[in-house]
Design an enzyme around this catalytic site. Structure first.
Site, mmCIF file in Angstrom:
data_model
loop_
_atom_site.group_PDB
_atom_site.id
_atom_site.type_symbol
_atom_site.label_atom_id
_atom_site.label_comp_id
_atom_site.label_asym_id
_atom_site.label_seq_id
_atom_site.Cartn_x
_atom_site.Cartn_y
_atom_site.Cartn_z
ATOM 1 N N HIS A 174 -37.507 1.623 16.243
ATOM 2 C CA HIS A 174 -37.975 1.756 17.619
ATOM 3 C C HIS A 174 -38.501 3.235 18.069
ATOM 4 C CE1 HIS A 174 -33.386 2.534 18.598
ATOM 5 N NE2 HIS A 174 -34.158 3.666 18.343
ATOM 6 N N HIS A 213 -30.428 5.711 24.613
ATOM 7 C CA HIS A 213 -30.367 6.953 23.878
ATOM 8 C C HIS A 213 -30.085 8.041 24.859
ATOM 9 C CE1 HIS A 213 -32.782 4.595 21.132
ATOM 10 N NE2 HIS A 213 -32.334 5.355 20.060
ATOM 11 N N HIS A 266 -32.607 6.980 8.849
ATOM 12 C CA HIS A 266 -33.054 8.198 9.559
ATOM 13 C C HIS A 266 -32.158 9.111 9.941
ATOM 14 C CE1 HIS A 266 -32.717 5.745 13.293
ATOM 15 N NE2 HIS A 266 -33.368 6.430 13.739
ATOM 16 N N GLU A 325 -27.810 2.428 13.458
ATOM 17 C CA GLU A 325 -28.649 1.555 14.395
ATOM 18 C C GLU A 325 -28.695 0.271 13.828
ATOM 19 O OE1 GLU A 325 -31.205 4.420 17.100
ATOM 20 O OE2 GLU A 325 -32.245 3.695 15.261
HETATM 21 C C1 DHB Z 1 -36.653 9.086 16.138
HETATM 22 C C2 DHB Z 1 -35.922 7.730 15.837
HETATM 23 C C3 DHB Z 1 -35.152 7.075 16.712
HETATM 24 O O1 DHB Z 1 -34.326 5.980 16.402
HETATM 25 C C4 DHB Z 1 -34.737 7.817 17.748
HETATM 26 O O2 DHB Z 1 -34.052 7.073 18.721
HETATM 27 C C5 DHB Z 1 -35.438 8.850 18.179
HETATM 28 C C6 DHB Z 1 -36.152 9.833 17.161
HETATM 29 C C7 DHB Z 1 -37.559 9.580 15.272
HETATM 30 O O3 DHB Z 1 -37.705 9.259 14.088
HETATM 31 O O4 DHB Z 1 -37.907 10.889 15.675
HETATM 32 FE FE FE Z 2 -32.908 5.352 17.959
#
Ligand code: DHB
Ligand code: FE
Length: 281
Positions: free
Chosen positions: A12, A59, A193, A240
């Site tokens: 997302h 978030h 990530h 996540e």
């Molecule tokens: C990014 C990814 C995320 O899941 C998020 O909530 C905020 C930023 C990113 O890759 O920049």
């Molecule tokens: Fe996220």
């Protein structure tokens, strides 16, 4: 009766929403990301689901550190778009399905999943970016959405096992709703990530691809992954992925994979996307 016909998982990444909103989807950087969703856009236009149960995490847009529900369900008639710092995304407001959501809340709570009931909430990129990826830029979203919000921000998040069981309970809840509805369940967020600290930018393609394999072949292995393994292998925001397990738990034992896509990177994230046909009832 309502029935779960299919499940979708997708990352997302907020920059994906910005790319669409700013008309950059054909750029060299973004075109390969959006290409991975072309099949799914055609597929979903033919499937015409009535409702999407959209599992995502907020978030710090609707909830702050003052109130942190582990699992919550959006029972409102509609959900406004959150301002995440650059103004609300220019997308239609999200229409809920209050009757179904209230039924799910009752069924889940009586089934021993203590959901927080939300009657008013703004929704952020965690919910709107998956809608944009599957439906593009319509003037109204073509489905109603029941948001299921999961805490994966503040330790301790729920375990993957608990999430899987919530998915199983969701299936029971959906199948006991006395209206003929085509319902999809989406699990969003992921894949690997990490947005902060010395390992910021971490992406683990081997872990992600094994996770994608096991979503169809061996979900029981995924249920057992402990929090520390998510952090170590998939980075701090890789947690996540437990939200994908809510979707997987709801689909039943024997699923069929219809579409699979993986791309690195989009912003700081590995993008993973699956479309799964639910097991027959
Ligand atoms: C990014 C990814 C995320 O899941 C998020 O909530 C905020 C930023 C990113 O890759 O920049
Ligand atoms: Fe996220």
């Amino acid at each position: 009766m309502a029935r779960i016909t299919a499940g979708v998982t997708t990352s997302h990444v907020p920059a994906i929403g910005a790319a669409l909103d700013l008309g950059k989807q054909d750029s060299d950087y973004w075109a390969p990301v959006f290409a991975g969703y072309e099949w799914s856009k055609t597929w979903i236009a033919n499937e015409r689901p009535d409702v999407v149960i959209l599992v995502y995490n907020d978030h710090a847009s609707a909830f702050s550190l003052e109130v942190i529900p582990t699992f919550a369900i959006g029972c409102a008639d509609d959900f406004a778009i959150a301002d995440e710092g650059f103004g609300p995304r220019p997308v239609p407001k999200v229409m809920g399905h209050a009757d179904l959501a209230c039924h799910l809340a009752q069924s889940l709570i009586l089934d021993e999943f203590d959901m927080t009931v939300i009657n008013e909430m703004k929704v952020d990129h965690g919910l709107t970016v998956p809608l944009s990826l599957l439906f593009g830029q319509p003037s109204e979203w073509p489905v109603k959405v029941v948001p299921i919000v999961v805490n994966v921000i503040q330790y301790p998040p729920p375990t993957g096992e608990r999430c899987f069981k919530l998915g199983q309970a969701l299936r029971r809840a959906i199948e006991s709703f006395d209206e003929d509805l085509n319902v999809q369940i989406w699990g969003t967020g992921g894949m690997s990530h990490q947005l902060q600290g010395p390992r910021a930018g971490l992406i683990n393609q081997e872990f992600d691809n094994a996770f994608l394999d096991n979503m169809t072949e061996n979900p029981d292995d995924l249920r057992k992954i402990p929090h520390l393994e998510y952090v170590r292998e998939a980075g701090s925001e890789g947690i996540e992925l437990v939200m994908w397990l809510i979707m997987r738990g709801a689909l039943g034992d024997a699923v069929t994979m219809l579409h699979r896509f993986y791309h690195v990177p989009a912003s700081n994230t590995a993008v993973g996307h699956l479309v799964l046909r639910a097991a027959a009832e």
